[in-house]
Structures are given as structure tokens and as C-alpha cells.
Design a protein around this motif. Structure first.
Motif, PDB file in Angstrom:
ATOM      1  N   HIS A 129      -0.150  -6.523   9.461  1.00 42.65           N
ATOM      2  CA  HIS A 129      -0.569  -5.320   9.366  1.00 42.65           C
ATOM      3  C   HIS A 129      -2.323  -5.176   9.528  1.00 42.65           C
ATOM      4  O   HIS A 129      -2.898  -6.294   9.625  1.00 42.65           O
ATOM      5  CB  HIS A 129      -0.278  -4.567   8.203  1.00 42.65           C
TER       6      HIS A 129
ATOM      7  N   HIS B 233      -4.981  -4.349   7.903  1.00 42.83           N
ATOM      8  CA  HIS B 233      -6.082  -4.703   6.866  1.00 42.83           C
ATOM      9  C   HIS B 233      -6.969  -5.636   7.160  1.00 42.83           C
ATOM     10  O   HIS B 233      -6.454  -6.763   7.826  1.00 42.83           O
ATOM     11  CB  HIS B 233      -5.416  -4.685   5.382  1.00 42.83           C
TER      12      HIS B 233
ATOM     13  N   HIS C 275      -6.519  -9.499   6.966  1.00 43.81           N
ATOM     14  CA  HIS C 275      -5.122 -10.261   7.654  1.00 43.81           C
ATOM     15  C   HIS C 275      -5.614 -10.396   8.981  1.00 43.81           C
ATOM     16  O   HIS C 275      -4.857 -10.944   9.739  1.00 43.81           O
ATOM     17  CB  HIS C 275      -4.374  -9.170   7.347  1.00 43.81           C
TER      18      HIS C 275
ATOM     19  N   HIS D  56       4.074  -0.688   2.450  1.00 41.48           N
ATOM     20  CA  HIS D  56       2.814  -1.320   1.901  1.00 41.48           C
ATOM     21  C   HIS D  56       1.974  -0.325   1.604  1.00 41.48           C
ATOM     22  O   HIS D  56       1.327  -0.019   0.476  1.00 41.48           O
ATOM     23  CB  HIS D  56       2.126  -2.442   2.674  1.00 41.48           C
TER      24      HIS D  56
ATOM     25  N   ASP E  21       2.045  -7.958   3.449  1.00 42.08           N
ATOM     26  CA  ASP E  21       1.627  -7.221   2.169  1.00 42.08           C
ATOM     27  C   ASP E  21       2.790  -6.256   1.976  1.00 42.08           C
ATOM     28  O   ASP E  21       3.151  -5.608   2.931  1.00 42.08           O
ATOM     29  CB  ASP E  21       0.235  -6.422   2.264  1.00 42.08           C
TER      30      ASP E  21
HETATM   31 ZN   LIG Z   1      -2.682  -4.792   3.033  1.00 45.07          ZN
END
Ligand SMILES: [Zn+2]
Length: 248
Positions: free
Chosen positions: A55, A57, A60, A140, A163
Motif C-alpha cells: 500500500h 504509506h 512501505h 488497513h 499492514d
Molecule cells: Zn500503513
């Protein structure tokens, strides 16, 4: 299949942020600082052929410009570099790359024959030789679409939750994998991340599966060291495990 957890921490823990590498070639997430850790561990960045991004964020995928830049310095790759992620991932990575190294996106894209694959409904697709990937949607954050992945070869599968809070996607990943690398950020699971309680629940539901915890806050890791369940691993950065088919 061999998996190494290059990072086992969450954003503000003292460990690297959660990141794994399978067979020394396929990354699962590429958090800030991870290229330097890979180099310290003796990896040749040019051997890495692809990255699955769970994802968008920052913890990551923010090191992706450095991996691409490093590979591009060597000139043209012989095989395409594969990036798997959510819809719109190419635009996001282009934005990040141009922020880091203005004006050189087209060159890096061409040198690495960058190939983007939308992870939505990805089903047993061979991303790199001997590594087939299936995506599983997980819950998430309402602001950020998130996926877990299964990497399979020769009848064996490693699952990654990315996550995730406890949800059906996580249960599917456990069911389909031999080893599950799972988000255990917190002492108690919440709406964004699983906790020690959730991981214990998963581990009790199938004692033949090994669950390797990751994305741990420093205090979560310390607390988790006190629990003893045979099929839960609380790793430090650099923990590696090899999966081999048992022939009966
Ligand atoms: Zn995250």
C-alpha cells in the motif's frame, strides 16, 4: 524458497520498517532506508528483479527511488524490473522519483524496462522466474487501499499481510500459506493494525502454520518475547527462514 526479514519494525521503532526479500530477488515493500540495509547485509541491489508494494504509506515504498537510481547507474537491465501495486502506482512512483531526481524519470524507466502490474485480482501470476504471486485485499485504512500477497513456488506459499487489521483477507492469507508474515504492530489490535491478541488467535486457529510477526513497535516486540507459542516467531531484522517441501 528463502525469505529474509530485512525490517521487522513500525515507523518509529528502533528496527527497520517492515520489509522482506524472497530468494534474494523479490522485495515485499521498500521502506525508507532499506537499500542501505540490503547493502549492509551483502545484497547486490542489481540482483533484485521486482517489488510488491502492499500500500502507499510512506514507510512501505519511500526507498524505491534509490533502488531504481542504483540499478539505472549500471545501464540497461537485461530483464524488466517489475513493480506490483495498487491502481495508479506508476504515477505515484514517478512523482516520488521526480521529487528525488528531477528530470530523469524517462531515463530510469527505459534503462530498467520498468513494468507496472496492477495488483487488483492478481492470481498466481509469474512475476519473476519460479515466483508466482496472488494478491488478497486486506483492511488497513479507509484512506489507503491495501493488499497482502502470496508468493508461491513448487507447492509452497509464503503469505504477507502488509499492514492490516484482523479481517477476512488475513484469514485467507493464513489459509493459503505455509508461513505467514503478519502485521503485529500493537499489543492489542485496533482498526488499522493487528496486535499480539490477533496473532495469538490466528496461531491457535491452525497450529501447523508458522506466523512470523513484523511491523512491531519496540514495546510490542518486548512484550511479545514473553509469550510462548510454538508457531509464532518474533524476529529481529535479518531473520531468515527457508521453506522446503517435505517429501513423505
Ligand atoms: Zn500503513
Amino acid at each position: 524458497m528463502k525469505i529474509e526479514l530485512v525490517g521487522t519494525g513500525s515507523i518509529f521503532s528502533t528496527s527497520n520498517s517492515a520489509c522482506s526479500i524472497v530468494n534474494g530477488k523479490l522485495l515485499v515493500d521498500i521502506p525508507n532506508g532499506i537499500c542501505k540495509s540490503l547493502l549492509k547485509s551483502g545484497y547486490d541491489l542489481n540482483q533484485i528483479g521486482g517489488c510488491l508494494i502492499t500500500h502507499l504509506h510512506g514507510d512501505h515504498f519511500f526507498d524505491i527511488p534509490f533502488l531504481l537510481k542504483g540499478q539505472s547507474k549500471k545501464g540497461k537491465r537485461e530483464t524488466p524490473f517489475i513493480i506490483v501495486g495498487v491502481e495508479g502506482i506508476e504515477e505515484k512512483i514517478k512523482e516520488l522519483y521526480e521529487l528525488a531526481f528531477k528530470g530523469s524519470w524517462e531515463e530510469v524507466k527505459e534503462n530498467l524496462s520498468l513494468t507496472f502490474i496492477d495488483c487488483n485480482h492478481l492470481e498466481n501470476q509469474e512475476i519473476l522466474p519460479d515466483m508466482k504471486v496472488t494478491s488478497v485485499k486486506v483492511e488497513h485504512s479507509d484512506k489507503c487501499e491495501s493488499y497482502g500477497y502470496l508468493i508461491s513456488n513448487d507447492g509452497l506459499s509464503i503469505g504477507f499481510t502488509g499492514d492490516a487489521r484482523m479481517c477476512d483477507g488475513v484469514k485467507t492469507l493464513l489459509e493459503k500459506s505455509d508461513i505467514l508474515v503478519a502485521d503485529m504492530s500493537n499489543e492489542v489490535g485496533n482498526e488499522s493494525h493487528m496486535g499480539i491478541d490477533n496473532i495469538q488467535e490466528l496461531a491457535s486457529s491452525d497450529r501447523n502454520k508458522t506466523i512470523v510477526a513484523t511491523h512491531m513497535k519496540t514495546e510490542t516486540k518486548m512484550l511479545a518475547r514473553n509469550i510462548s507459542m510454538k508457531n509464532i516467531v518474533i524476529p529481529d531484522d535479518g531473520y531468515a527462514i527457508e521453506l522446503q517441501k517435505v517429501i513423505r
